[in-house]
Each structure stands twice: as C-alpha cells, then as structure tokens.
Enzyme design. Structure first.
Site, PDB file in Angstrom:
ATOM      1  N   HIS A   1     -26.970   1.271  14.696  1.00 49.24           N
ATOM      2  CA  HIS A   1     -28.418   1.283  14.900  1.00 49.24           C
ATOM      3  C   HIS A   1     -28.771   1.625  16.350  1.00 49.24           C
ATOM      4  O   HIS A   1     -29.747   2.339  16.609  1.00 49.24           O
ATOM      5  CB  HIS A   1     -29.009  -0.075  14.526  1.00 49.24           C
TER       6      HIS A   1
ATOM      7  N   HIS B   1     -27.744   8.310   9.317  1.00 52.37           N
ATOM      8  CA  HIS B   1     -27.451   6.873   9.353  1.00 52.37           C
ATOM      9  C   HIS B   1     -25.980   6.585   9.078  1.00 52.37           C
ATOM     10  O   HIS B   1     -25.335   5.814   9.796  1.00 52.37           O
ATOM     11  CB  HIS B   1     -28.327   6.145   8.332  1.00 52.37           C
TER      12      HIS B   1
ATOM     13  N   ARG C   1     -51.182  -6.946  -0.164  1.00 56.83           N
ATOM     14  CA  ARG C   1     -50.301  -8.111  -0.040  1.00 56.83           C
ATOM     15  C   ARG C   1     -49.192  -8.155  -1.091  1.00 56.83           C
ATOM     16  O   ARG C   1     -48.629  -9.216  -1.350  1.00 56.83           O
ATOM     17  CB  ARG C   1     -51.107  -9.420  -0.049  1.00 56.83           C
TER      18      ARG C   1
ATOM     19  N   ARG D   1     -24.448 -12.524   3.800  1.00 58.80           N
ATOM     20  CA  ARG D   1     -24.984 -11.165   3.747  1.00 58.80           C
ATOM     21  C   ARG D   1     -24.717 -10.394   5.034  1.00 58.80           C
ATOM     22  O   ARG D   1     -24.705  -9.164   5.044  1.00 58.80           O
ATOM     23  CB  ARG D   1     -26.491 -11.193   3.439  1.00 58.80           C
TER      24      ARG D   1
ATOM     25  N   LYS E   1     -34.220  -5.186   0.955  1.00 56.74           N
ATOM     26  CA  LYS E   1     -34.621  -5.025   2.346  1.00 56.74           C
ATOM     27  C   LYS E   1     -35.487  -3.781   2.471  1.00 56.74           C
ATOM     28  O   LYS E   1     -35.121  -2.709   1.993  1.00 56.74           O
ATOM     29  CB  LYS E   1     -33.399  -4.863   3.253  1.00 56.74           C
TER      30      LYS E   1
ATOM     31  N   GLU F   1     -30.138 -13.041   4.400  1.00 57.53           N
ATOM     32  CA  GLU F   1     -29.184 -12.793   5.472  1.00 57.53           C
ATOM     33  C   GLU F   1     -29.022 -13.974   6.430  1.00 57.53           C
ATOM     34  O   GLU F   1     -28.991 -13.813   7.651  1.00 57.53           O
ATOM     35  CB  GLU F   1     -29.612 -11.535   6.255  1.00 57.53           C
TER      36      GLU F   1
ATOM     37  N   HIS G   1     -23.012  -1.613  11.681  1.00 55.12           N
ATOM     38  CA  HIS G   1     -24.427  -1.291  11.817  1.00 55.12           C
ATOM     39  C   HIS G   1     -25.016  -1.664  13.183  1.00 55.12           C
ATOM     40  O   HIS G   1     -25.991  -1.047  13.606  1.00 55.12           O
ATOM     41  CB  HIS G   1     -25.240  -1.979  10.719  1.00 55.12           C
TER      42      HIS G   1
ATOM     43  N   GLU H   1     -20.991   4.573   3.902  1.00 50.25           N
ATOM     44  CA  GLU H   1     -21.445   3.268   3.402  1.00 50.25           C
ATOM     45  C   GLU H   1     -20.516   2.775   2.286  1.00 50.25           C
ATOM     46  O   GLU H   1     -20.293   1.569   2.142  1.00 50.25           O
ATOM     47  CB  GLU H   1     -22.881   3.345   2.896  1.00 50.25           C
TER      48      GLU H   1
ATOM     49  N   LYS I   1     -22.575  -5.108  -3.188  1.00 48.27           N
ATOM     50  CA  LYS I   1     -23.812  -5.443  -2.491  1.00 48.27           C
ATOM     51  C   LYS I   1     -24.653  -6.418  -3.306  1.00 48.27           C
ATOM     52  O   LYS I   1     -25.203  -7.385  -2.756  1.00 48.27           O
ATOM     53  CB  LYS I   1     -24.624  -4.187  -2.177  1.00 48.27           C
TER      54      LYS I   1
ATOM     55  N   ASN J   1     -23.376  -5.876   7.359  1.00 50.47           N
ATOM     56  CA  ASN J   1     -23.792  -5.237   8.609  1.00 50.47           C
ATOM     57  C   ASN J   1     -22.633  -4.583   9.354  1.00 50.47           C
ATOM     58  O   ASN J   1     -22.829  -4.029  10.441  1.00 50.47           O
ATOM     59  CB  ASN J   1     -24.445  -6.260   9.545  1.00 50.47           C
TER      60      ASN J   1
END
Length: 263
Positions: free
Chosen positions: A191, A204, A60, A180, A82, A176, A187, A124, A166, A184
C-alpha cells in the site's frame, strides 16, 4: 423485467476517491434510487471496492451484489465485505464493512483480461497459498504453464481455494481484530508503494508481490522463517513476474507512509 440504470465511473486506482463516490451517489439519486434499491458492482477490484462503499453509505446503506470480472477481484476485493476509497496519503483509509448479498464469480470473464492484469491477480492467489494452503502453493509451483495459459480446470481450482481461504478467515474475524490480519501479508509495504507512486505505476497485485518479498526477507532476518522457505517463496513470486522496476522510489518516503497504514 427488472428496472435498472447503468452507472459508470472512470477506470483506474487513481479514481478510487471520495469524489467518485459523491458523483455516483448523485447519479443514483437522479435515477430515483431509494432505500429499496440494489447496487450491482460489475468490474474489477476498484469497481467492487467503490460499489460496495457506495452501497454502504447511500441513504445510510442499501444492498449490494458483487460481480468481479478480474482475477484479483474474484479472489480478494469482492470477498469479505471490506469497501473503501483511497486518500492521497494512503490506500483504503476511508471505508466501511458492508457484506454483499451475493458474490457471482464467472472464471470465463478472465479470458478477456490483459496479461499484466491477470498476473497481478495471481499474486493475491500466491498470497493465499503462502499464508494458508500448501496444496495451492504446490499447484502454483508445479503447473505454472497451465496457470499462465489460463487452463479452465486450473483456474477454477485457484479461485475456489482462494475464496475458501478468505471466506473462512473472514467468517471468524469480520472486522480484522485478530486472525483476519493474516490476509494483509505483503499489503503494508504494498500500500505504501501504491501511494508513493501515485496509484499509477504499479497494479495492486504487483505492489503486494513486492511487499511479500520484503515481508519474507524480514521474517528470515527475525529468525521466524527458514532460508529454504524464503527461497521457495521468492522463487514462486519470481516465476509469475516480472514486477515493474521501483527505480526512483525513496525508502525514506515509504517508511514515512508505513506509520499511517491501517494494516
């Protein structure tokens, strides 16, 4: 003087799956890792995403330190907390927010990167320039030979500015819900491309580059971006190419995937 065990995983985006996390967690347990243990994610973007998620869910939650060794990971994957894994249906659809205790970036690690991996990371950086930094955009435009030669002072400037952007955005909107989302850019379609090609055809950053081109074209069609600005963005992306061919990728399949993208 610190007891540690080295745990490895297979290379590549296709291994960024829950099965890998389960395997790694079993290895941690076998090594005697407990709630006081620390995960050090040493590698590229996949390793940092997986390592962060592993730390978020093992018993956890345990602490994590990110040591990114690719440009993409140094300016993006290791920054912002993230973490996550892919499903066959889409990218990063299972994950958690889990901030690292430390991110250690050594630009010298980039000397070992293959050319294609390095260029993929530059996309990026280009994203950061487009969304938030005209000076970074100008640096990428005017000093392309130095960037591609990996001149140390130029690389330091690219990484520093990208991380600043960032970190500034994430510190104001960790989960987000608002600003934020600017990170993206490129993206959503990127994706979809990665998923549609089985996470094996495009890196990527390359998928994001194509996504930025599409988003820029749509912005011009929507009347929110002037033609000269679109041309400047297209030119900068092309200058750091080439992007692999998308021959055989069906537009209809990409559209179907956009509906389930979390971004």
């Amino acid at each position: 003087g610190v007891a540690f065990v080295r745990v490895t995983m297979p290379d590549g985006e296709e291994h960024k799956r829950l099965a890998t996390v389960e395997s790694l967690a079993g290895k941690l347990l076998a090594a005697g890792a407990d709630r006081s243990s620390l995960v050090v994610a040493f590698g590229g973007g996949v390793v940092n995403d997986i390592g962060g998620f592993l730390a978020a869910v093992y018993m956890r939650g345990v602490d994590v330190v990110q040591i990114p060794t690719t440009l993409l990971a140094q300016v993006d994957a290791a920054i912002g907390g993230k973490t996550g894994v892919n499903l066959a249906e889409g990218k990063n659809l299972v994950g958690a927010f889990h901030q690292p205790k430390l991110v250690l970036v050594d630009p010298a690690a980039l000397d070992t990167l293959p050319e294609r991996e390095y260029r993929a990371g530059l996309y990026e950086v280009i994203k950061c320039a487009i969304i938030a930094s005209p000076p970074l955009f100008d640096l990428l435009s005017s000093r392309q030979p130095d960037v591609l030669r990996r001149k140390p002072e130029v690389i330091d400037a690219l990484i520093t500015e990208s991380v600043r952007i960032k970190a500034e955005v994430v510190s104001g909107d960790e989960r987000e819900s608002d600003r934020r989302r600017i990170l993206n850019f490129g993206h959503t379609l990127g994706h979809a491309l990665e998923a549609e090609t089985g996470y094996a055809r495009l890196l990527h950053g390359e998928a994001v580059a194509f996504g930025m081109r599409v988003a820029t074209a749509l912005a011009e069609k929507a009347g929110v971006l002037a033609a000269p600005e679109r041309a400047a963005i297209e030119r900068l992306i092309a200058d750091y190419g080439p992007i692999p061919s998308l021959e055989g990728v069906a537009a209809g399949q990409l559209l179907a995937r956009l509906g389930s993208d979390k971004k």
